[in-house]
Design a protein around this motif. Structure first.
Motif, PDB file in Angstrom:
ATOM      1  N   PHE A 168      42.354  50.937  44.118  1.00 21.01           N
ATOM      2  CA  PHE A 168      43.395  50.892  43.098  1.00 21.01           C
ATOM      3  C   PHE A 168      42.870  50.279  41.801  1.00 21.01           C
ATOM      4  N   GLY A 169      41.775  49.523  41.888  1.00 21.70           N
ATOM      5  CA  GLY A 169      41.152  48.991  40.685  1.00 21.70           C
ATOM      6  C   GLY A 169      40.388  50.032  39.900  1.00 21.70           C
ATOM      7  N   ARG A 170      40.166  51.199  40.487  1.00 24.90           N
ATOM      8  CA  ARG A 170      39.429  52.277  39.814  1.00 24.90           C
ATOM      9  C   ARG A 170      40.356  53.291  39.162  1.00 24.90           C
ATOM     10  N   ILE A 171      41.657  53.079  39.260  1.00 26.48           N
ATOM     11  CA  ILE A 171      42.616  54.000  38.657  1.00 26.48           C
ATOM     12  C   ILE A 171      42.529  53.913  37.139  1.00 26.48           C
ATOM     13  N   LYS A 172      42.529  55.047  36.477  1.00 20.76           N
ATOM     14  CA  LYS A 172      42.554  55.099  35.016  1.00 20.76           C
ATOM     15  C   LYS A 172      43.996  55.247  34.546  1.00 20.76           C
ATOM     16  N   THR A 173      44.400  54.428  33.587  1.00 19.36           N
ATOM     17  CA  THR A 173      45.742  54.518  33.016  1.00 19.36           C
ATOM     18  C   THR A 173      45.641  54.952  31.553  1.00 19.36           C
ATOM     19  N   PRO A 174      46.707  55.523  30.997  1.00 18.35           N
ATOM     20  CA  PRO A 174      46.661  55.950  29.590  1.00 18.35           C
ATOM     21  C   PRO A 174      46.380  54.771  28.655  1.00 18.35           C
ATOM     22  N   LYS A 175      45.740  55.049  27.532  1.00 20.43           N
ATOM     23  CA  LYS A 175      45.472  54.011  26.545  1.00 20.43           C
ATOM     24  C   LYS A 175      46.781  53.359  26.094  1.00 20.43           C
ATOM     25  N   GLY A 176      46.752  52.040  26.016  1.00 20.67           N
ATOM     26  CA  GLY A 176      47.935  51.314  25.583  1.00 20.67           C
ATOM     27  C   GLY A 176      48.882  50.945  26.704  1.00 20.67           C
ATOM     28  N   SER A 177      48.601  51.405  27.932  1.00 27.00           N
ATOM     29  CA  SER A 177      49.455  51.047  29.066  1.00 27.00           C
ATOM     30  C   SER A 177      48.753  50.009  29.924  1.00 27.00           C
ATOM     31  N   SER A 178      49.529  49.194  30.597  1.00 27.65           N
ATOM     32  CA  SER A 178      48.974  48.117  31.406  1.00 27.65           C
ATOM     33  C   SER A 178      48.305  48.665  32.662  1.00 27.65           C
ATOM     34  N   PRO A 179      47.124  48.121  33.035  1.00 29.73           N
ATOM     35  CA  PRO A 179      46.461  48.531  34.265  1.00 29.73           C
ATOM     36  C   PRO A 179      46.909  47.705  35.476  1.00 29.73           C
ATOM     37  N   MET A 180      47.912  46.848  35.292  1.00 28.37           N
ATOM     38  CA  MET A 180      48.362  45.993  36.385  1.00 28.37           C
ATOM     39  C   MET A 180      49.050  46.805  37.479  1.00 28.37           C
ATOM     40  N   LEU A 181      48.999  46.290  38.706  1.00 25.81           N
ATOM     41  CA  LEU A 181      49.635  46.944  39.840  1.00 25.81           C
ATOM     42  C   LEU A 181      50.978  46.290  40.144  1.00 25.81           C
ATOM     43  N   ASP A 182      51.979  47.115  40.391  1.00 28.82           N
ATOM     44  CA  ASP A 182      53.234  46.653  40.977  1.00 28.82           C
ATOM     45  C   ASP A 182      53.207  47.047  42.440  1.00 28.82           C
ATOM     46  N   MET A 183      53.463  46.084  43.328  1.00 31.22           N
ATOM     47  CA  MET A 183      53.395  46.335  44.761  1.00 31.22           C
ATOM     48  C   MET A 183      54.743  46.026  45.399  1.00 31.22           C
ATOM     49  N   ARG A 184      55.258  46.991  46.154  1.00 30.20           N
ATOM     50  CA  ARG A 184      56.501  46.763  46.902  1.00 30.20           C
ATOM     51  C   ARG A 184      56.134  46.545  48.371  1.00 30.20           C
ATOM     52  N   ILE A 185      56.307  45.316  48.822  1.00 23.19           N
ATOM     53  CA  ILE A 185      55.930  44.915  50.177  1.00 23.19           C
ATOM     54  C   ILE A 185      57.200  44.680  50.982  1.00 23.19           C
ATOM     55  N   THR A 186      57.344  45.412  52.097  1.00 23.98           N
ATOM     56  CA  THR A 186      58.543  45.267  52.920  1.00 23.98           C
ATOM     57  C   THR A 186      58.308  44.423  54.166  1.00 23.98           C
ATOM     58  N   SER A 187      57.090  44.446  54.693  1.00 22.56           N
ATOM     59  CA  SER A 187      56.751  43.604  55.842  1.00 22.56           C
ATOM     60  C   SER A 187      55.236  43.531  55.941  1.00 22.56           C
ATOM     61  N   PRO A 191      53.440  50.060  55.382  1.00 23.54           N
ATOM     62  CA  PRO A 191      52.709  50.452  54.175  1.00 23.54           C
ATOM     63  C   PRO A 191      53.286  49.828  52.908  1.00 23.54           C
ATOM     64  N   ILE A 192      52.420  49.627  51.927  1.00 23.52           N
ATOM     65  CA  ILE A 192      52.801  49.005  50.657  1.00 23.52           C
ATOM     66  C   ILE A 192      52.859  50.083  49.575  1.00 23.52           C
ATOM     67  N   LEU A 193      53.961  50.155  48.868  1.00 21.47           N
ATOM     68  CA  LEU A 193      54.089  51.077  47.752  1.00 21.47           C
ATOM     69  C   LEU A 193      53.462  50.438  46.518  1.00 21.47           C
ATOM     70  N   ILE A 194      52.595  51.180  45.822  1.00 17.96           N
ATOM     71  CA  ILE A 194      51.902  50.654  44.643  1.00 17.96           C
ATOM     72  C   ILE A 194      52.115  51.587  43.463  1.00 17.96           C
ATOM     73  N   LYS A 195      52.459  51.015  42.303  1.00 23.28           N
ATOM     74  CA  LYS A 195      52.575  51.778  41.067  1.00 23.28           C
ATOM     75  C   LYS A 195      51.659  51.153  40.026  1.00 23.28           C
ATOM     76  N   CYS A 196      51.009  52.002  39.250  1.00 26.31           N
ATOM     77  CA  CYS A 196      50.057  51.543  38.238  1.00 26.31           C
ATOM     78  C   CYS A 196      50.193  52.429  37.005  1.00 26.31           C
ATOM     79  N   GLY A 197      50.605  51.843  35.876  1.00 30.02           N
ATOM     80  CA  GLY A 197      50.805  52.637  34.684  1.00 30.02           C
ATOM     81  C   GLY A 197      52.021  53.541  34.829  1.00 30.02           C
ATOM     82  N   PRO A 198      52.248  54.434  33.870  1.00 27.21           N
ATOM     83  CA  PRO A 198      53.462  55.250  33.878  1.00 27.21           C
ATOM     84  C   PRO A 198      53.415  56.473  34.774  1.00 27.21           C
TER      85      PRO A 198
END
Length: 224
Positions: A168-187, A191-198
């Motif tokens: 997930f650290g190798r994901i490319k995001t559009p210029k001007g968007s944050s490369p941070m990960l949002d993680m939804r952890i249920t237990s 499995p963990i849902l991850i969103k990165c950029g738009p």
């Protein structure tokens, strides 16, 4: 590869869409990250729906779903791609210097052409040429939809395989968007849902702590 598909390059009744070359290259790159060379799933998918164009890739331990957002004027379809196809589409998107026109001859693959540069890549649909269980794609889509609907409940302790997380650290995001990960952890075991950029969504499988504690090498038994 080009000789395989030259028979449909001159088809005048093609289903076409136009996308930004850089965005398409970024999405192809991000799908490639989740299609490792030794994966048990030797393919990735490109989907065109009524709402969006997106890639889907998995090795059963992580899922990557980079999207190009809304689409217009194309009928729903899907194309099966190899790692080499993803690499070629990444290079083409970066080389086209602007818009990329993608044509989909019925059930025969795709033809991607740079609008300004006329650089071109023709790729046949790989369906039927690769040996794996294609039910995996519906399972990935279903899992992503289910996880987006869940209410998060953060566990006290979670075990992760750093090699899988590093993808997930190798994901490319559009210029001007944050490369941070949002993680939804249920237990700690789901499995963990991850969103990165738009435009990127994915899944990471947690580690089976008991199995990992007894394993000296990574493998199927290292995970859940």
């Amino acid at each position: 590869m080009r000789r395989e598909v030259k028979d449909f390059r001159n088809d005048k009744s093609l289903n076409e869409i136009t996308v930004d070359g850089d965005e398409f290259a970024r999405a192809a790159h991000n799908a490639l990250v989740f299609t490792p060379a030794r994966s048990c799933v030797p393919a990735a998918m490109l989907y065109v729906t009524e709402h969006e164009l997106y890639f889907l890739a998995t090795d059963t331990y992580t899922i990557g779903r980079p999207s190009l957002g809304p689409t217009r004027g194309a009928k729903p379809l899907h194309i099966e791609l190899t790692r080499s196809d993803l690499q070629n589409l990444d290079k083409l998107g970066r080389a086209c210097k602007g818009e990329l026109r993608i044509a989909f001859p019925d059930d025969r693959g795709l033809i991607a052409t740079g609008v300004q540069t006329q650089v071109q890549e023709a790729i046949p649909n790989r369906a039927g040429t690769l040996n794996y269980d294609r039910k995996i794609w519906n399972l990935c889509d279903d899992l992503l939809r289910q996880m987006e609907r869940r209410d998060p409940q953060i566990p006290e302790l979670l075990a992760l395989d750093p090699a899988l997380l590093s993808r997930f650290g190798r994901i490319k995001t559009p210029k001007g968007s944050s490369p941070m990960l949002d993680m939804r952890i249920t237990s700690a075991t789901e499995p963990i849902l991850i969103k990165c950029g738009p435009r990127f969504m994915g899944v990471l499988m947690p580690v089976d702590r008991g199995g990992a504690g007894q394993s000296t090498t990574r493998g199927n038994e290292f995970l859940w």
